[in-house]
Write a protein that holds these residues in place. Structure first.
Motif, PDB file in Angstrom:
ATOM      1  N   GLY A  54       0.818  -1.208   0.000  1.00  0.00           N
ATOM      2  CA  GLY A  54       0.000   0.000   0.000  1.00  0.00           C
ATOM      3  C   GLY A  54       0.851   1.258   0.000  1.00  0.00           C
ATOM      4  O   GLY A  54       0.345   2.356  -0.178  1.00  0.00           O
ATOM      5  N   ASN A  55       2.176   1.107   0.164  1.00  0.00           N
ATOM      6  CA  ASN A  55       3.082   2.256   0.124  1.00  0.00           C
ATOM      7  C   ASN A  55       3.513   2.475  -1.327  1.00  0.00           C
ATOM      8  O   ASN A  55       4.232   1.663  -1.880  1.00  0.00           O
ATOM      9  CB  ASN A  55       4.288   1.954   1.025  1.00  0.00           C
ATOM     10  CG  ASN A  55       5.417   2.958   0.857  1.00  0.00           C
ATOM     11  OD1 ASN A  55       5.293   3.917   0.087  1.00  0.00           O
ATOM     12  ND2 ASN A  55       6.508   2.730   1.567  1.00  0.00           N
ATOM     13  N   PRO A  56       3.065   3.571  -1.953  1.00  0.00           N
ATOM     14  CA  PRO A  56       3.327   3.733  -3.384  1.00  0.00           C
ATOM     15  C   PRO A  56       4.814   3.778  -3.731  1.00  0.00           C
ATOM     16  O   PRO A  56       5.210   3.380  -4.827  1.00  0.00           O
ATOM     17  CB  PRO A  56       2.652   5.068  -3.746  1.00  0.00           C
ATOM     18  CG  PRO A  56       2.115   5.644  -2.499  1.00  0.00           C
ATOM     19  CD  PRO A  56       2.342   4.708  -1.360  1.00  0.00           C
ATOM     20  N   ASN A  58       7.168   2.002  -2.436  1.00  0.00           N
ATOM     21  CA  ASN A  58       7.809   0.691  -2.317  1.00  0.00           C
ATOM     22  C   ASN A  58       6.698  -0.332  -2.208  1.00  0.00           C
ATOM     23  O   ASN A  58       6.456  -0.891  -1.152  1.00  0.00           O
ATOM     24  CB  ASN A  58       8.698   0.697  -1.066  1.00  0.00           C
ATOM     25  CG  ASN A  58       9.373  -0.638  -0.869  1.00  0.00           C
ATOM     26  OD1 ASN A  58       9.314  -1.497  -1.746  1.00  0.00           O
ATOM     27  ND2 ASN A  58       9.998  -0.838   0.266  1.00  0.00           N
ATOM     28  N   ASP A  59       6.006  -0.556  -3.328  1.00  0.00           N
ATOM     29  CA  ASP A  59       4.767  -1.298  -3.175  1.00  0.00           C
ATOM     30  C   ASP A  59       4.902  -2.801  -3.084  1.00  0.00           C
ATOM     31  O   ASP A  59       4.512  -3.380  -2.081  1.00  0.00           O
ATOM     32  CB  ASP A  59       3.752  -0.891  -4.228  1.00  0.00           C
ATOM     33  CG  ASP A  59       2.349  -1.237  -3.764  1.00  0.00           C
ATOM     34  OD1 ASP A  59       2.212  -1.684  -2.608  1.00  0.00           O
ATOM     35  OD2 ASP A  59       1.401  -1.090  -4.535  1.00  0.00           O
ATOM     36  N   THR A  60       5.429  -3.451  -4.089  1.00  0.00           N
ATOM     37  CA  THR A  60       5.354  -4.920  -4.025  1.00  0.00           C
ATOM     38  C   THR A  60       6.713  -5.621  -4.057  1.00  0.00           C
ATOM     39  O   THR A  60       6.772  -6.827  -3.874  1.00  0.00           O
ATOM     40  CB  THR A  60       4.520  -5.478  -5.213  1.00  0.00           C
ATOM     41  OG1 THR A  60       5.115  -5.041  -6.422  1.00  0.00           O
ATOM     42  CG2 THR A  60       3.075  -5.030  -5.147  1.00  0.00           C
ATOM     43  N   ILE A  61       7.794  -4.872  -4.329  1.00  0.00           N
ATOM     44  CA  ILE A  61       9.109  -5.527  -4.423  1.00  0.00           C
ATOM     45  C   ILE A  61       9.732  -5.635  -3.031  1.00  0.00           C
ATOM     46  O   ILE A  61       9.919  -4.618  -2.357  1.00  0.00           O
ATOM     47  CB  ILE A  61      10.049  -4.732  -5.363  1.00  0.00           C
ATOM     48  CG1 ILE A  61       9.417  -4.609  -6.759  1.00  0.00           C
ATOM     49  CG2 ILE A  61      11.429  -5.380  -5.440  1.00  0.00           C
ATOM     50  CD1 ILE A  61      10.202  -3.737  -7.735  1.00  0.00           C
ATOM     51  N   ASN A  88      -5.419 -13.940  -6.091  1.00  0.00           N
ATOM     52  CA  ASN A  88      -6.389 -13.134  -5.340  1.00  0.00           C
ATOM     53  C   ASN A  88      -6.011 -11.659  -5.338  1.00  0.00           C
ATOM     54  O   ASN A  88      -6.852 -10.815  -5.038  1.00  0.00           O
ATOM     55  CB  ASN A  88      -6.477 -13.588  -3.869  1.00  0.00           C
ATOM     56  CG  ASN A  88      -7.089 -14.965  -3.750  1.00  0.00           C
ATOM     57  OD1 ASN A  88      -7.733 -15.433  -4.687  1.00  0.00           O
ATOM     58  ND2 ASN A  88      -6.879 -15.613  -2.602  1.00  0.00           N
ATOM     59  N   PHE A  89      -4.751 -11.353  -5.644  1.00  0.00           N
ATOM     60  CA  PHE A  89      -4.327  -9.953  -5.647  1.00  0.00           C
ATOM     61  C   PHE A  89      -4.644  -9.244  -6.957  1.00  0.00           C
ATOM     62  O   PHE A  89      -4.237  -8.100  -7.166  1.00  0.00           O
ATOM     63  CB  PHE A  89      -2.848  -9.823  -5.257  1.00  0.00           C
ATOM     64  CG  PHE A  89      -2.642 -10.060  -3.789  1.00  0.00           C
ATOM     65  CD1 PHE A  89      -2.683  -9.009  -2.882  1.00  0.00           C
ATOM     66  CD2 PHE A  89      -2.462 -11.339  -3.289  1.00  0.00           C
ATOM     67  CE1 PHE A  89      -2.544  -9.236  -1.524  1.00  0.00           C
ATOM     68  CE2 PHE A  89      -2.321 -11.587  -1.935  1.00  0.00           C
ATOM     69  CZ  PHE A  89      -2.363 -10.523  -1.047  1.00  0.00           C
ATOM     70  N   GLY A  90      -5.387  -9.925  -7.813  1.00  0.00           N
ATOM     71  CA  GLY A  90      -5.933  -9.300  -9.025  1.00  0.00           C
ATOM     72  C   GLY A  90      -4.875  -8.625  -9.867  1.00  0.00           C
ATOM     73  O   GLY A  90      -3.919  -9.267 -10.291  1.00  0.00           O
ATOM     74  N   ARG A  91      -5.037  -7.310 -10.107  1.00  0.00           N
ATOM     75  CA  ARG A  91      -4.094  -6.636 -11.018  1.00  0.00           C
ATOM     76  C   ARG A  91      -2.695  -6.526 -10.421  1.00  0.00           C
ATOM     77  O   ARG A  91      -1.768  -6.129 -11.100  1.00  0.00           O
ATOM     78  CB  ARG A  91      -4.632  -5.287 -11.475  1.00  0.00           C
ATOM     79  CG  ARG A  91      -4.759  -4.262 -10.393  1.00  0.00           C
ATOM     80  CD  ARG A  91      -5.611  -3.088 -10.876  1.00  0.00           C
ATOM     81  NE  ARG A  91      -5.801  -2.143  -9.799  1.00  0.00           N
ATOM     82  CZ  ARG A  91      -4.994  -1.125  -9.558  1.00  0.00           C
ATOM     83  NH1 ARG A  91      -3.951  -0.932 -10.319  1.00  0.00           N
ATOM     84  NH2 ARG A  91      -5.228  -0.308  -8.550  1.00  0.00           N
ATOM     85  N   TYR A  92      -2.574  -6.833  -9.162  1.00  0.00           N
ATOM     86  CA  TYR A  92      -1.234  -6.844  -8.545  1.00  0.00           C
ATOM     87  C   TYR A  92      -0.569  -8.209  -8.634  1.00  0.00           C
ATOM     88  O   TYR A  92       0.518  -8.402  -8.123  1.00  0.00           O
ATOM     89  CB  TYR A  92      -1.297  -6.391  -7.082  1.00  0.00           C
ATOM     90  CG  TYR A  92      -1.570  -4.917  -6.972  1.00  0.00           C
ATOM     91  CD1 TYR A  92      -0.529  -4.007  -7.041  1.00  0.00           C
ATOM     92  CD2 TYR A  92      -2.864  -4.448  -6.847  1.00  0.00           C
ATOM     93  CE1 TYR A  92      -0.770  -2.648  -6.974  1.00  0.00           C
ATOM     94  CE2 TYR A  92      -3.121  -3.090  -6.782  1.00  0.00           C
ATOM     95  CZ  TYR A  92      -2.073  -2.191  -6.846  1.00  0.00           C
ATOM     96  OH  TYR A  92      -2.303  -0.856  -6.788  1.00  0.00           O
ATOM     97  N   TYR A  93      -1.257  -9.169  -9.284  1.00  0.00           N
ATOM     98  CA  TYR A  93      -0.676 -10.515  -9.385  1.00  0.00           C
ATOM     99  C   TYR A  93       0.706 -10.425 -10.033  1.00  0.00           C
ATOM    100  O   TYR A  93       0.852  -9.845 -11.107  1.00  0.00           O
ATOM    101  CB  TYR A  93      -1.602 -11.422 -10.209  1.00  0.00           C
ATOM    102  CG  TYR A  93      -1.060 -12.829 -10.391  1.00  0.00           C
ATOM    103  CD1 TYR A  93      -0.768 -13.617  -9.289  1.00  0.00           C
ATOM    104  CD2 TYR A  93      -0.836 -13.345 -11.661  1.00  0.00           C
ATOM    105  CE1 TYR A  93      -0.256 -14.901  -9.449  1.00  0.00           C
ATOM    106  CE2 TYR A  93      -0.323 -14.633 -11.823  1.00  0.00           C
ATOM    107  CZ  TYR A  93      -0.043 -15.406 -10.709  1.00  0.00           C
ATOM    108  OH  TYR A  93       0.463 -16.678 -10.862  1.00  0.00           O
TER     109      TYR A  93
END
Ligand SMILES: Cc1cc2nc3c(=O)[nH]c(=O)nc-3n(C[C@H](O)[C@H](O)[C@H](O)COP(=O)(O)O)c2cc1C
Length: 158
Positions: A54-56, A58-61, A88-93
């Protein structure tokens, strides 16, 4: 033939670690500080989960992956990216693996969910073996080219 090492990050749930340890090749755990601070000694493959924070900025790495990739030498030797995620994370897959691939210009070699199925492991082993063979051919061509070049001036002089 050199077996391309896989550098992976896995959190305490350990799903990626389980997968990595089934690959039957050298694997290095980026959650260990010495590994994170080391330099890859040649071509290597990254295996990363995605973690939406949720932190733009440093979001998913995962941070450990960012640190290892902060080294220009490690970035240069990176040859491909693999990802573990959850649909389940949809567009964040697979967002982390896909973003690193895009930023680095390296291909996404393989994606799977959670700790992968036995088929996923088998398929990934096959893909990595193909990669090993392709890198081996590339090295052989380079060695051949560098053998040939010193002879060229002599031939020209004759
Ligand atoms: C808090 C949290 C956030 C996650 N965010 C994503 C995400 O954005 N995209 C995705 O594909 N998977 C996401 N996942 C799924 C994990 O990437 C997946 O379960 C992975 O296998 C975890 O590997 P590890 O147990 O080795 O850390 C998330 C999981 C958790 C617990």
């Amino acid at each position: 033939m050199r077996r391309t090492p896989v550098y992976y990050y896995s959190s305490s749930s350990g799903l990626v670690r389980l997968f990595a340890e089934r690959l039957g090749r050298p694997v290095h755990d980026l959650s260990e500080r010495e590994v994170r601070q080391s330099l890859a000694d040649g071509p290597w493959v990254l295996l990363t989960p995605s973690y939406k924070t949720g932190n733009p900025a440093n979001d998913t790495i995962p941070e450990a992956v960012r640190r290892f990739l902060a080294s220009p030498a490690n970035r240069r030797h990176l040859v491909g990216v693999m990802g573990s995620g959850n649909r389940n994370f949809g567009r964040y897959y697979q967002r982390a693996a896909r973003e690193i691939a895009e930023l680095s210009g390296r291909p996404v070699l393989f994606e799977f969910e959670l700790s992968g199925t036995p088929w996923d492991v088998q398929e990934c082993v096959r893909i990595l073996e193909e990669l090993d063979a392709a890198l081996d051919r590339r090295d052989a061509l380079r060695a051949h080219d560098s053998d040939a070049s010193p002879a060229a001036p002599t031939a020209a002089a004759l």
